[in-house]
Design an enzyme around this catalytic site. Structure first.
Site, short mmCIF file in Angstrom:
data_model
loop_
_atom_site.label_atom_id
_atom_site.label_comp_id
_atom_site.label_asym_id
_atom_site.label_seq_id
_atom_site.Cartn_x
_atom_site.Cartn_y
_atom_site.Cartn_z
N ASP A 67 -9.56 24.15 28.27
CA ASP A 67 -8.47 23.19 28.44
C ASP A 67 -7.19 23.84 28.94
O ASP A 67 -7.06 25.07 28.95
CB ASP A 67 -8.21 22.44 27.12
N ASN A 136 -7.50 18.40 12.75
CA ASN A 136 -8.02 17.02 12.78
C ASN A 136 -9.47 16.95 13.27
O ASN A 136 -10.00 15.89 13.49
CB ASN A 136 -7.12 16.13 13.66
N HIS A 138 -10.60 18.29 16.13
CA HIS A 138 -10.81 18.28 17.59
C HIS A 138 -11.49 19.58 18.04
O HIS A 138 -11.36 20.62 17.40
CB HIS A 138 -9.52 18.00 18.36
N GLU A 143 -9.86 14.68 21.01
CA GLU A 143 -9.20 14.26 19.79
C GLU A 143 -10.01 13.16 19.10
O GLU A 143 -10.77 12.44 19.76
CB GLU A 143 -7.81 13.72 20.13
C1 F6R Z 1 -7.82 25.72 22.57
C2 F6R Z 1 -8.54 24.56 22.06
C3 F6R Z 1 -8.23 23.96 20.74
C4 F6R Z 1 -8.08 25.02 19.64
C5 F6R Z 1 -7.76 24.37 18.30
C6 F6R Z 1 -7.51 25.39 17.22
O1 F6R Z 1 -8.29 26.09 23.85
O2 F6R Z 1 -9.37 24.05 22.74
O3 F6R Z 1 -9.25 23.07 20.38
O4 F6R Z 1 -9.25 25.78 19.54
O5 F6R Z 1 -6.63 23.56 18.43
O6 F6R Z 1 -6.35 26.10 17.51
P1 F6R Z 1 -5.92 27.37 16.68
O7 F6R Z 1 -6.93 28.43 16.94
O8 F6R Z 1 -4.57 27.75 17.23
O9 F6R Z 1 -5.88 26.95 15.25
#
Ligand code: F6R
Length: 245
Positions: A67, A136, A138, A143
């Site tokens: 992403d 959450n 995701h 989401e």
């Molecule tokens: C990042 C991504 C997100 C993160 C998730 C956890 O490329 O796709 O899904 O993996 O938000 O983020 P952290 O590791 O910062 O807790």
């Protein structure tokens, strides 16, 4: 599903990097799906160490990132493009043309997203997809919702995600509100998936994911339970609310 519970963040990162390294050594032109955020930083550091000290060779490796924030240019230090160069690509011998990341500046989004999925397909598909998990539930920026989009697409970030990611920005109002993300189908097509979770902040969502034996688009990561080859590597804090271990 394979579940590994490691003592702490460092042990989780080493375990993840070891699996990556083994896969790259077995198939030097491995196609990797990569994630950003706080969780994989230690894994990338360990991969850089393996490159420097154990000759781990990235020269044929192909990568696709999950992403990118919509509207951020690759030279913006908050962009995921920038993150990948800072945290991995600048420190290993990957060919820059083999490192694919969604472009936050894309204008014809629909065509652009289709092209991104086609590129993944043309490369032979993702061999190993690395994922973090949002508080959450995701994965990528898929989401929680009534319905999930299959392919790469643009999406609105939820308030939960904006709040969680504001730690990387000066304030929450600087966090972009949209992102381009691989879809749930793009992720599920990967041959192997590795989900990492670390810290107390992830204990609740990991318990929801692993204690309940339920699949719902309202916890997008729960769909991983339908995949044939998923590894979950977590540290003891993230595992602290799991039952029946
Ligand atoms: C990042 C991504 C997100 C993160 C998730 C956890 O490329 O796709 O899904 O993996 O938000 O983020 P952290 O590791 O910062 O807790």
């Amino acid at each position: 599903m394979q579940l590994f519970i490691e003592k702490d963040y460092s042990a989780m990162s080493k375990k993840a990097a070891q699996i990556f390294a083994d896969e790259i050594r077995q198939k030097p032109n491995l196609v990797l799906g990569l994630a950003t955020g706080g969780t994989p930083v230690g894994t990338y550091q360990e991969l850089i160490r393996k490159h420097n000290e154990e000759s781990l060779d990235f020269s044929k490796v192909v990568t696709f990132n999950l992403d990118e924030y919509y509207g951020l240019t690759p030279d913006n230090s908050q962009s995921y493009n920038y993150y990948m160069f800072e945290n991995l690509f600048n420190h290993v011998n990957i060919q820059k043309e083999n490192a694919h990341m969604p472009d936050g500046r894309a204008s014809d989004i629909k065509t652009y997203c289709k092209k991104y999925d086609n590129q993944i397909e043309k490369s032979g598909g993702i061999d190993l997809q690395l994922l973090g998990i949002g508080v959450n539930g995701h994965i990528g920026f898929n989401e929680p919702a009534e319905e999930l989009v299959v392919g790469t697409h643009i999406t609105d970030l939820t308030q939960d995600t904006i709040k969680a990611n504001s730690r990387f920005f000066d304030s929450a109002d600087q966090v972009p509100t949209k992102a381009i993300t691989m879809g749930i189908g793009s992720i599920m097509k990967a041959k192997k998936i590795m989900l990492l979770a670390s810290g107390k902040g992830k204990a609740e969502i990991m318990a929801k994911l692993l204690n309940n034996n339920l699949v719902t688009t309202k916890t997008p990561a729960s769909l991983l339970m339908l995949h044939q080859n998923v590894m979950i590597i977590m540290d003891e804090e993230a595992a602290s609310k799991l039952k029946n271990l």
